[in-house]
Write a protein that holds these residues in place. Sequence first.
Motif, short mmCIF file in Angstrom:
data_model
loop_
_atom_site.label_atom_id
_atom_site.label_comp_id
_atom_site.label_asym_id
_atom_site.label_seq_id
_atom_site.Cartn_x
_atom_site.Cartn_y
_atom_site.Cartn_z
N LYS A 89 -13.82 2.50 3.16
CA LYS A 89 -14.27 3.51 4.12
C LYS A 89 -14.33 4.91 3.54
O LYS A 89 -14.66 5.85 4.25
CB LYS A 89 -13.36 3.50 5.35
CG LYS A 89 -13.41 2.20 6.10
CD LYS A 89 -12.49 2.22 7.30
CE LYS A 89 -12.57 0.88 8.03
NZ LYS A 89 -11.67 0.82 9.17
N ARG A 90 -14.02 5.05 2.26
CA ARG A 90 -14.01 6.38 1.63
C ARG A 90 -14.98 6.43 0.47
O ARG A 90 -15.09 5.48 -0.31
CB ARG A 90 -12.63 6.71 1.07
CG ARG A 90 -11.58 6.95 2.09
CD ARG A 90 -11.66 8.35 2.60
NE ARG A 90 -10.66 8.53 3.63
CZ ARG A 90 -10.39 9.69 4.16
NH1 ARG A 90 -11.03 10.76 3.79
NH2 ARG A 90 -9.47 9.79 5.08
N GLN A 100 0.84 -1.20 0.00
CA GLN A 100 0.00 0.00 0.00
C GLN A 100 0.87 1.24 0.00
O GLN A 100 0.60 2.19 -0.74
CB GLN A 100 -0.91 0.03 1.23
CG GLN A 100 -2.10 -0.85 1.14
CD GLN A 100 -2.99 -0.71 2.36
OE1 GLN A 100 -2.58 -0.21 3.41
NE2 GLN A 100 -4.21 -1.17 2.24
N GLU A 101 1.89 1.23 0.82
CA GLU A 101 2.75 2.40 0.95
C GLU A 101 3.46 2.73 -0.38
O GLU A 101 3.46 3.88 -0.82
CB GLU A 101 3.78 2.18 2.05
CG GLU A 101 4.66 3.37 2.31
CD GLU A 101 5.58 3.18 3.50
OE1 GLU A 101 6.23 4.16 3.86
OE2 GLU A 101 5.65 2.07 4.05
N ALA A 117 -5.21 3.48 2.09
CA ALA A 117 -5.62 2.33 2.89
C ALA A 117 -7.11 2.37 3.21
O ALA A 117 -7.79 1.34 3.18
CB ALA A 117 -4.80 2.28 4.19
N SER A 118 -7.63 3.56 3.48
CA SER A 118 -9.06 3.67 3.78
C SER A 118 -9.91 3.45 2.53
O SER A 118 -11.04 2.97 2.62
CB SER A 118 -9.38 5.01 4.44
OG SER A 118 -9.15 6.09 3.57
N ASP A 138 -1.69 9.94 -0.24
CA ASP A 138 -1.33 9.61 1.13
C ASP A 138 -1.66 8.15 1.42
O ASP A 138 -2.72 7.66 1.05
CB ASP A 138 -2.11 10.53 2.09
CG ASP A 138 -1.76 10.26 3.52
OD1 ASP A 138 -0.67 10.69 3.95
OD2 ASP A 138 -2.58 9.61 4.22
N ARG A 139 -0.74 7.44 2.08
CA ARG A 139 -0.93 6.03 2.34
C ARG A 139 -2.15 5.74 3.20
O ARG A 139 -2.89 4.80 2.95
CB ARG A 139 0.30 5.40 3.00
CG ARG A 139 0.17 3.87 3.07
CD ARG A 139 0.95 3.23 4.22
NE ARG A 139 0.65 3.72 5.52
CZ ARG A 139 -0.40 3.35 6.26
NH1 ARG A 139 -1.27 2.48 5.82
NH2 ARG A 139 -0.58 3.85 7.46
N THR A 140 -2.39 6.56 4.20
CA THR A 140 -3.55 6.32 5.08
C THR A 140 -4.86 6.54 4.33
O THR A 140 -5.83 5.81 4.55
CB THR A 140 -3.50 7.18 6.35
OG1 THR A 140 -3.43 8.56 5.99
CG2 THR A 140 -2.30 6.82 7.21
N TYR A 141 -4.87 7.51 3.43
CA TYR A 141 -6.06 7.74 2.60
C TYR A 141 -6.27 6.54 1.69
O TYR A 141 -7.38 6.01 1.58
CB TYR A 141 -5.90 9.02 1.77
CG TYR A 141 -7.06 9.28 0.85
CD1 TYR A 141 -8.23 9.89 1.32
CD2 TYR A 141 -7.01 8.90 -0.49
CE1 TYR A 141 -9.30 10.12 0.46
CE2 TYR A 141 -8.08 9.11 -1.34
CZ TYR A 141 -9.22 9.73 -0.86
OH TYR A 141 -10.29 9.94 -1.70
#
Length: 68
Positions: free
Chosen positions: A42-43, A21-22, A36-37, A31-34
Amino acid sequence: MITVSLGKRIRELRTQTGLSQEKFALKIGMDRTYFASVEAGKRNIAICNIKKIADGLGVSLSELFEGL
């Protein structure tokens, strides 16, 4: 839900590339956290970001949504 189905499809295609993912998020400038979501469903992701992901995966939008 479409967001969950799309996230699963993106994860499936990303794992075929062999990128984490990173590393994939870095490759497409997200952004990795975005990211991942997004994969977690979740988005409610914007179409411009869907296009960015499809391009990074080397698939068309229709291929990305195939089977959803």
